[in-house]
Design an enzyme around this catalytic site. Structure first.
Site, short mmCIF file in Angstrom:
data_model
loop_
_atom_site.label_atom_id
_atom_site.label_comp_id
_atom_site.label_asym_id
_atom_site.label_seq_id
_atom_site.Cartn_x
_atom_site.Cartn_y
_atom_site.Cartn_z
N CYS A 3 0.85 -1.19 0.00
CA CYS A 3 0.00 0.00 0.00
C CYS A 3 0.88 1.24 0.00
CB CYS A 3 -0.92 0.01 1.22
SG CYS A 3 -1.92 1.51 1.33
N CYS A 11 -1.57 6.99 5.67
CA CYS A 11 -2.73 6.31 6.25
C CYS A 11 -2.25 5.17 7.13
CB CYS A 11 -3.65 5.78 5.15
SG CYS A 11 -5.10 4.89 5.78
N CYS A 14 -4.84 0.39 8.37
CA CYS A 14 -4.49 -1.04 8.38
C CYS A 14 -3.23 -1.24 9.21
CB CYS A 14 -4.29 -1.55 6.95
SG CYS A 14 -5.77 -1.51 5.94
N CYS A 87 -6.78 3.43 -2.29
CA CYS A 87 -6.72 2.42 -1.22
C CYS A 87 -6.88 1.03 -1.82
CB CYS A 87 -7.81 2.69 -0.20
SG CYS A 87 -8.01 1.36 1.02
N GLN A 212 -22.77 -6.43 5.53
CA GLN A 212 -21.36 -6.78 5.71
C GLN A 212 -20.49 -6.20 4.59
OE1 GLN A 212 -20.19 -8.06 8.35
NE2 GLN A 212 -21.66 -9.44 9.29
N PHE A 241 -31.40 -9.06 16.03
CA PHE A 241 -30.47 -8.11 15.41
C PHE A 241 -30.19 -8.59 13.97
CE2 PHE A 241 -29.46 -8.75 19.92
CZ PHE A 241 -29.61 -7.48 20.45
N GLU A 262 -35.20 -6.67 13.91
CA GLU A 262 -34.18 -5.66 13.65
C GLU A 262 -34.83 -4.29 13.83
OE1 GLU A 262 -31.31 -3.22 12.79
OE2 GLU A 262 -30.82 -5.35 12.76
N ASN A 307 -26.95 -11.59 16.47
CA ASN A 307 -25.85 -10.96 15.73
C ASN A 307 -25.82 -9.48 16.11
OD1 ASN A 307 -23.81 -10.48 13.81
ND2 ASN A 307 -25.31 -10.01 12.22
N CYS A 334 -18.99 -9.32 16.22
CA CYS A 334 -17.87 -8.56 15.64
C CYS A 334 -16.98 -8.01 16.75
CB CYS A 334 -18.39 -7.43 14.75
SG CYS A 334 -19.41 -6.23 15.64
#
Length: 375
Positions: A3, A11, A14, A87, A212, A241, A262, A307, A334
């Site tokens: 990158c 940046c 990451c 990017c 996602q 969710f 939801e 979720n 997550c």
């Protein structure tokens, strides 16, 4: 992954980019095992990963610079703008869109919003791509409707340049805060939802519905949940969710009764559309608060799939599930830290199976799927 933005120190999003993917997976697995160290795990499934670049289906670009020379990317903490059109997380298909948007911003007179001066109109550009047909949804986040007529007038030029833009909207976000979107969504196209497909399951993406950002890994996550559910003696389940219904639509069979909950009405509209396409008549999707819905029920199904957002499901829902004791809980998270905290509040359950999904390469974040069985 190479990158140029990272190499130039422009940046640092990451943070793990210098580590090979196998090392990243090892570190994430170690983190997950550490968080679940107090709980016996019957089966650790091999972690799932996907492409290390070009995998994102969504770009969230802060618009800065001038109307003649706009920059699309981010602002550093000191307010310095950074253009991120190159990017490598974005697929090659995003480049021509960014290239056409810059002259369009000038044509439409969409003055970039200046955070320090609290002046200007165009705050963000949000771009989403369907992995199934390459169609795209473009959202202009504006401070007000002042430039709306100008944008509409200039739009045919952009649509001619970019016929892949299927859904185009303006979102009004009047508040001087780092909030990505406001409540008002104005559609500039007849089509209002972007069609996608995961494992032959139709999914729809609307402007204010969560979806996602890594389709390759998300497809495997949904397929895994489906496989786990098919191995269980389940005729009735909740999908809490549920977002646009990705999990529930994968797990449901024609004979299964499923309720998906939801809070976002836009997401529920997507889920209902998918269920109708699949001919699944025993699926019911409702726009409600998941915790309030569940805790108001006098009985539970055999399986509850959750979720939740990063904060987890929380103590009230954990207490309810502990009391009502569904036979199985599938927890997709997550944020493994809050998942571990929630599992601690479910002492009547054992962990049957855990699998890590590397949804966010080059960062410390990951998704995890856990099957809990009542003891």
């Amino acid at each position: 992954m190479q990158c140029a933005l990272y190499d130039a120190g422009r940046c640092r999003s990451c943070q793990w980019i210098t580590q090979p993917i196998p090392e990243q997976l090892s570190a994430k697995t170690a983190d997950l095992k550490n968080l679940l160290a107090d709980f016996p795990v019957e089966e650790w499934c091999a972690p799932v990963s996907g492409p290390e670049q070009g995998f994102r289906n969504k770009a969230k670009m802060v618009v800065s610079g001038s109307v003649e020379k706009p920059l699309l990317g981010m602002l550093h903490r000191d307010g310095t703008p950074e253009d991120l059109c190159d990017c490598p997380l974005y697929p090659a298909s995003f480049a021509p869109v960014f290239a056409a948007l810059k002259p369009f911003i000038a044509r439409a007179g969409l003055t970039p919003y200046n955070v320090a001066r609290k002046r200007g109109e165009l705050k963000y550009i949000l771009l989403t791509e369907s992995q199934s047909d390459g169609g795209m949804m473009l959202r202009f986040v504006l401070r007000s409707e002042t430039k709306l007529a100008q944008l509409r007038k200039a739009l045919p030029w952009l649509q001619e340049q970019l016929p892949q833009l299927k859904v185009i909207t303006v979102n009004i976000q009047p508040v001087h805060m780092a909030i990505m979107e406001g409540e008002t969504e104005i559609y500039l196209t007849e089509q209002q939802a972007l069609a996608d497909r995961f494992n032959d399951v139709p999914l729809w993406i609307r402007p204010q519905s969560f979806f996602q950002t890594n389709p390759a890994v998300a497809s495997q996550l949904y397929a895994t949940a489906r496989d786990w559910v098919r191995q269980l003696p389940v005729n009735h389940m909740w999908d809490l969710f549920c977002g646009v219904g990705g999990f529930g639509l994968h797990c449901a069979t024609p004979d299964m009764q499923l309720t998906g909950i939801e809070i976002a009405p836009e997401a529920i509209a997507c889920a209902k559309q998918s269920a109708a396409e699949l001919g699944l008549t025993r699926l019911q999707f409702q726009a409600l608060d998941s915790t309030q819905f569940a805790t108001a029920q006098g009985e539970v199904p055999e399986l509850v799939l959750v979720n939740p957002p990063r904060r987890g499901i929380g103590k009230p829902l954990c207490d309810y599930l502990s009391t009502m004791a569904p036979r199985f809980i599938i927890y997709s998270s997550c944020n493994a830290q809050t998942m571990a905290k929630d599992i601690r509040e479910l002492p009547g359950y054992r962990i049957e199976r855990v699998q890590l999904f590397d949804m966010f390469p080059h960062t410390a974040h990951y998704e995890v799927l856990t099957l809990l069985v009542k003891m």
